[in-house]
Design a protein around this motif. Structure first.
Motif, PDB file in Angstrom:
ATOM      1  N   ASP A 105      -8.109   7.841  -2.227  1.00 53.29           N
ATOM      2  CA  ASP A 105      -8.552   8.393  -0.945  1.00 53.29           C
ATOM      3  C   ASP A 105      -7.360   8.650  -0.030  1.00 53.29           C
ATOM      4  OD1 ASP A 105     -11.246   8.141  -1.713  1.00 53.29           O
ATOM      5  OD2 ASP A 105     -11.444   6.168  -0.756  1.00 53.29           O
TER       6      ASP A 105
ATOM      7  N   SER B 155       0.830  -1.205   0.000  1.00 47.65           N
ATOM      8  CA  SER B 155       0.000   0.000   0.000  1.00 47.65           C
ATOM      9  C   SER B 155       0.863   1.253   0.000  1.00 47.65           C
ATOM     10  CB  SER B 155      -0.945  -0.003   1.201  1.00 47.65           C
ATOM     11  OG  SER B 155      -1.798  -1.127   1.147  1.00 47.65           O
TER      12      SER B 155
ATOM     13  N   GLU C  34      -8.642  -4.803  -2.796  1.00 43.97           N
ATOM     14  CA  GLU C  34      -8.046  -5.419  -3.988  1.00 43.97           C
ATOM     15  C   GLU C  34      -6.536  -5.606  -3.805  1.00 43.97           C
ATOM     16  OE1 GLU C  34     -10.643  -3.954  -7.753  1.00 43.97           O
ATOM     17  OE2 GLU C  34      -9.719  -2.363  -6.568  1.00 43.97           O
TER      18      GLU C  34
ATOM     19  N   THR D 266      -8.991  -0.387  -4.805  1.00 46.78           N
ATOM     20  CA  THR D 266      -9.292  -0.364  -3.373  1.00 46.78           C
ATOM     21  C   THR D 266      -8.213  -1.084  -2.571  1.00 46.78           C
ATOM     22  OG1 THR D 266     -10.537  -2.441  -3.309  1.00 46.78           O
ATOM     23  CG2 THR D 266     -11.778  -0.415  -3.867  1.00 46.78           C
TER      24      THR D 266
ATOM     25  N   GLN E 129      -9.671   3.853  -8.804  1.00 50.46           N
ATOM     26  CA  GLN E 129     -10.322   2.594  -9.149  1.00 50.46           C
ATOM     27  C   GLN E 129      -9.730   1.387  -8.421  1.00 50.46           C
ATOM     28  OE1 GLN E 129     -13.090   2.631 -11.100  1.00 50.46           O
ATOM     29  NE2 GLN E 129     -12.768   4.833 -10.969  1.00 50.46           N
TER      30      GLN E 129
ATOM     31  N   LEU F  77     -11.752  -1.831   3.996  1.00 47.06           N
ATOM     32  CA  LEU F  77     -10.780  -1.881   2.900  1.00 47.06           C
ATOM     33  C   LEU F  77     -11.464  -1.739   1.537  1.00 47.06           C
ATOM     34  CD1 LEU F  77      -8.391  -4.720   4.152  1.00 47.06           C
ATOM     35  CD2 LEU F  77      -8.027  -2.242   4.272  1.00 47.06           C
ATOM     36  N   ALA F  78     -12.657  -2.305   1.398  1.00 50.71           N
ATOM     37  CA  ALA F  78     -13.386  -2.231   0.130  1.00 50.71           C
ATOM     38  C   ALA F  78     -13.887  -0.823  -0.157  1.00 50.71           C
ATOM     39  CB  ALA F  78     -14.561  -3.210   0.138  1.00 50.71           C
ATOM     40  N   GLU F  79     -14.099  -0.034   0.883  1.00 50.01           N
ATOM     41  CA  GLU F  79     -14.612   1.329   0.721  1.00 50.01           C
ATOM     42  C   GLU F  79     -13.510   2.362   0.534  1.00 50.01           C
ATOM     43  OE1 GLU F  79     -16.855   1.983   4.267  1.00 50.01           O
ATOM     44  OE2 GLU F  79     -18.413   0.540   3.699  1.00 50.01           O
ATOM     45  N   THR F  80     -12.260   1.975   0.716  1.00 50.59           N
ATOM     46  CA  THR F  80     -11.149   2.917   0.677  1.00 50.59           C
ATOM     47  C   THR F  80     -10.309   2.679  -0.566  1.00 50.59           C
ATOM     48  OG1 THR F  80     -11.089   2.831   3.094  1.00 50.59           O
ATOM     49  CG2 THR F  80      -9.210   3.833   1.994  1.00 50.59           C
ATOM     50  N   THR F  81     -10.167   3.735  -1.378  1.00 49.54           N
ATOM     51  CA  THR F  81      -9.350   3.614  -2.590  1.00 49.54           C
ATOM     52  C   THR F  81      -7.958   4.172  -2.353  1.00 49.54           C
ATOM     53  OG1 THR F  81      -9.917   5.775  -3.521  1.00 49.54           O
ATOM     54  CG2 THR F  81     -11.405   3.913  -4.054  1.00 49.54           C
TER      55      THR F  81
END
Length: 140
Positions: A125, A10, A78, A75, A73, A118-122
């Motif tokens: 962001d 990350s 991912e 997250t 696009q 985690l799915a809501e954070t790109t």
């Protein structure tokens, strides 16, 4: 619990996102030193990310890596899935008791809650919250 592999992947992707559009690719050494990531471990992570098509490598003495996707696009979930760190379910070999079953329910809920965050954070962001003043600036 977030693994070092996910954290480092990350960080590397955020660094590449912050430098997206710059002419020069980002060297492994630069990312490693800036974020305190062991270079050999970072190389392994970047190979995985390149295999997903998320980063491109540029060879040569002026080489390095560039982000190949839109950070809005991508997250964190991912990224976790790509580096093999999203399966955090607790598997124990203890006897099946009521307490054991109850703990597994809590662990499962915790894993699901973390996956939801985690799915809501790109990547975008997180990158948008990073101060451009973190970069070294020289004024003349």
């Amino acid at each position: 619990m977030i693994s070092a592999r996910l954290h480092y992947a990350s960080l590397a992707l955020i660094e590449l996102a912050l430098r997206q559009g710059k002419p020069a690719p980002v060297a492994v050494r630069e990312i490693s030193e800036l974020h305190g990531i062991p270079a050999p471990f970072l190389v392994q992570i970047l190979r995985t990310l390149r295999g997903k098509g998320w980063v491109r490598s540029v060879r040569g003495s002026q080489g390095g890596y560039r982000l190949a996707v839109d950070p809005a696009q991508l997250t964190l979930l991912e990224i976790a899935d790509a580096v093999g760190c999203s399966e955090s379910s607790c598997q124990t070999e203890s006897n099946e008791t009521v307490a054991n079953g109850q703990l597994h329910e809590v662990w499962g809920a915790a894993v699901q809650a973390s996956r939801d965050v985690l799915a809501e954070t790109t990547l975008a962001d997180i990158a948008s919250k990073c101060s451009p003043s973190e970069a070294v600036m020289f004024y003349i």
